[in-house]
Motif scaffolding. Structure first.
Motif, PDB file in Angstrom:
ATOM      1  N   LYS A 188      95.509  45.901  59.106  1.00  0.00           N
ATOM      2  CA  LYS A 188      96.718  46.284  58.388  1.00  0.00           C
ATOM      3  C   LYS A 188      97.043  45.289  57.284  1.00  0.00           C
ATOM      4  N   GLU A 189      96.361  44.131  57.331  1.00  0.00           N
ATOM      5  CA  GLU A 189      96.540  43.175  56.247  1.00  0.00           C
ATOM      6  C   GLU A 189      95.318  42.289  56.080  1.00  0.00           C
ATOM      7  N   PHE A 190      95.150  41.862  54.859  1.00  0.00           N
ATOM      8  CA  PHE A 190      94.075  40.945  54.483  1.00  0.00           C
ATOM      9  C   PHE A 190      94.731  39.779  53.756  1.00  0.00           C
ATOM     10  N   VAL A 191      94.409  38.569  54.185  1.00  0.00           N
ATOM     11  CA  VAL A 191      94.906  37.390  53.478  1.00  0.00           C
ATOM     12  C   VAL A 191      93.788  36.962  52.528  1.00  0.00           C
ATOM     13  N   VAL A 192      94.146  36.696  51.269  1.00  0.00           N
ATOM     14  CA  VAL A 192      93.162  36.412  50.225  1.00  0.00           C
ATOM     15  C   VAL A 192      93.370  35.000  49.688  1.00  0.00           C
ATOM     16  N   TYR A 193      92.257  34.267  49.594  1.00  0.00           N
ATOM     17  CA  TYR A 193      92.278  32.895  49.076  1.00  0.00           C
ATOM     18  C   TYR A 193      91.400  32.793  47.846  1.00  0.00           C
ATOM     19  N   ASN A 194      91.789  31.905  46.920  1.00  0.00           N
ATOM     20  CA  ASN A 194      90.922  31.474  45.838  1.00  0.00           C
ATOM     21  C   ASN A 194      90.166  30.272  46.373  1.00  0.00           C
ATOM     22  N   LEU A 195      88.862  30.225  46.148  1.00  0.00           N
ATOM     23  CA  LEU A 195      88.051  29.146  46.691  1.00  0.00           C
ATOM     24  C   LEU A 195      87.093  28.637  45.620  1.00  0.00           C
ATOM     25  N   GLY A 196      87.023  27.329  45.494  1.00  0.00           N
ATOM     26  CA  GLY A 196      86.121  26.707  44.532  1.00  0.00           C
ATOM     27  C   GLY A 196      85.643  25.367  45.053  1.00  0.00           C
ATOM     28  N   ARG A 197      84.993  24.622  44.190  1.00  0.00           N
ATOM     29  CA  ARG A 197      84.469  23.309  44.588  1.00  0.00           C
ATOM     30  C   ARG A 197      85.576  22.350  44.992  1.00  0.00           C
ATOM     31  N   VAL A 255      79.641  25.527  49.003  1.00  0.00           N
ATOM     32  CA  VAL A 255      79.706  25.595  47.540  1.00  0.00           C
ATOM     33  C   VAL A 255      79.361  24.230  46.925  1.00  0.00           C
ATOM     34  N   ASN A 256      79.768  23.156  47.584  1.00  0.00           N
ATOM     35  CA  ASN A 256      79.493  21.812  47.084  1.00  0.00           C
ATOM     36  C   ASN A 256      78.106  21.311  47.461  1.00  0.00           C
ATOM     37  N   GLY A 257      77.423  22.045  48.320  1.00  0.00           N
ATOM     38  CA  GLY A 257      76.053  21.702  48.697  1.00  0.00           C
ATOM     39  C   GLY A 257      75.085  22.492  47.838  1.00  0.00           C
ATOM     40  N   ASN A 258      74.352  23.375  48.482  1.00  0.00           N
ATOM     41  CA  ASN A 258      73.396  24.215  47.772  1.00  0.00           C
ATOM     42  C   ASN A 258      73.702  25.677  48.088  1.00  0.00           C
ATOM     43  N   PRO A 259      74.670  26.260  47.348  1.00  0.00           N
ATOM     44  CA  PRO A 259      75.049  27.643  47.646  1.00  0.00           C
ATOM     45  C   PRO A 259      73.929  28.628  47.309  1.00  0.00           C
ATOM     46  N   VAL A 310      86.680  28.526  58.400  1.00  0.00           N
ATOM     47  CA  VAL A 310      85.711  29.236  57.568  1.00  0.00           C
ATOM     48  C   VAL A 310      85.865  28.803  56.109  1.00  0.00           C
ATOM     49  N   LEU A 311      87.093  28.652  55.640  1.00  0.00           N
ATOM     50  CA  LEU A 311      87.324  28.196  54.267  1.00  0.00           C
ATOM     51  C   LEU A 311      86.715  26.813  54.043  1.00  0.00           C
ATOM     52  N   ASN A 312      86.900  25.901  55.002  1.00  0.00           N
ATOM     53  CA  ASN A 312      86.323  24.553  54.885  1.00  0.00           C
ATOM     54  C   ASN A 312      84.796  24.612  54.850  1.00  0.00           C
ATOM     55  N   GLU A 313      84.199  25.482  55.657  1.00  0.00           N
ATOM     56  CA  GLU A 313      82.742  25.647  55.648  1.00  0.00           C
ATOM     57  C   GLU A 313      82.263  26.187  54.295  1.00  0.00           C
ATOM     58  N   LEU A 314      83.017  27.126  53.729  1.00  0.00           N
ATOM     59  CA  LEU A 314      82.644  27.695  52.432  1.00  0.00           C
ATOM     60  C   LEU A 314      82.728  26.645  51.328  1.00  0.00           C
ATOM     61  N   VAL A 315      83.757  25.815  51.344  1.00  0.00           N
ATOM     62  CA  VAL A 315      83.879  24.754  50.341  1.00  0.00           C
ATOM     63  C   VAL A 315      82.695  23.799  50.458  1.00  0.00           C
ATOM     64  N   VAL A 369      76.252  33.415  45.376  1.00  0.00           N
ATOM     65  CA  VAL A 369      77.512  32.668  45.275  1.00  0.00           C
ATOM     66  C   VAL A 369      77.555  31.925  43.939  1.00  0.00           C
ATOM     67  N   LYS A 370      76.434  31.348  43.526  1.00  0.00           N
ATOM     68  CA  LYS A 370      76.372  30.669  42.225  1.00  0.00           C
ATOM     69  C   LYS A 370      76.727  31.642  41.104  1.00  0.00           C
ATOM     70  N   ARG A 371      76.232  32.862  41.206  1.00  0.00           N
ATOM     71  CA  ARG A 371      76.499  33.870  40.185  1.00  0.00           C
ATOM     72  C   ARG A 371      77.998  34.186  40.127  1.00  0.00           C
ATOM     73  N   ILE A 372      78.619  34.359  41.275  1.00  0.00           N
ATOM     74  CA  ILE A 372      80.050  34.666  41.330  1.00  0.00           C
ATOM     75  C   ILE A 372      80.859  33.545  40.693  1.00  0.00           C
ATOM     76  N   MET A 373      80.477  32.304  40.986  1.00  0.00           N
ATOM     77  CA  MET A 373      81.268  31.150  40.568  1.00  0.00           C
ATOM     78  C   MET A 373      80.801  30.518  39.257  1.00  0.00           C
ATOM     79  N   ASN A 374      79.821  31.135  38.611  1.00  0.00           N
ATOM     80  CA  ASN A 374      79.286  30.599  37.354  1.00  0.00           C
ATOM     81  C   ASN A 374      78.800  29.161  37.504  1.00  0.00           C
ATOM     82  N   ILE A 375      78.107  28.883  38.608  1.00  0.00           N
ATOM     83  CA  ILE A 375      77.548  27.553  38.840  1.00  0.00           C
ATOM     84  C   ILE A 375      76.136  27.547  38.286  1.00  0.00           C
TER      85      ILE A 375
END
Length: 151
Positions: free
Chosen positions: A39-48, A123-127, A115-120, A131-137
């Protein structure tokens, strides 16, 4: 017809090349909902630099039937790059993927912050390339680059 409400959260918006990650949740803290029943989705912006809450998408599909429910949720999540849920059916997953959203299932409920901490960290390792394409890395450390340049 179903209702969709997007609650935008005041944020600094300081994360560069952020991707949007949505989580199907019943309590705003845990990935604990099936895609179709969420019934709901929480959305985060995530980057390096980290992550920040972007918005909450509330979806009520109780008055819709069959495929209309899935189509409604996919439209409500427009702009999201990755969506985590407890489970998702094959047909729904195909529609989510066609909309440009990468569905990710978790085998058991997990804390969203973990999960957010794992994603960060990823992203800072070798995505992965997607994921690189999405984030323009830029890909600068891939050992295959030298081989491709020689071809």
């Amino acid at each position: 017809m179903g209702e969709s409400t997007k609650i935008t959260v005041e944020s600094t918006g300081s994360i560069e090349n952020a991707m949007k990650v949505a989580f199907a949740t019943k309590d705003m803290e845990t990935i604990n909902a099936h895609f179709g029943g969420a019934k709901e989705f929480v959305v985060y912006n995530l980057g390096r630099e980290g992550f920040e809450l972007s918005n909450v998408v509330k979806t009520d599909t109780s008055k819709l039937n069959g495929d209309d429910k899935t189509d409604f949720k996919v439209k409500a999540l427009k702009g999201v790059n990755i969506m985590y849920c407890e489970s998702i059916g094959g047909t729904a997953a195909a529609k989510v993927i066609r909309a440009g959203i990468n569905p990710m299932k978790v085998p058991e409920p997990r804390k969203i912050e973990a999960v957010l901490n794992e994603l960060v960290a990823m992203v800072n390792g070798n995505p992965p390339p997607w994921v690189k394409r999405i984030m323009n890395i830029e890909t600068t450390e891939d050992p295959r680059l030298a081989r491709w340049a020689a071809e």
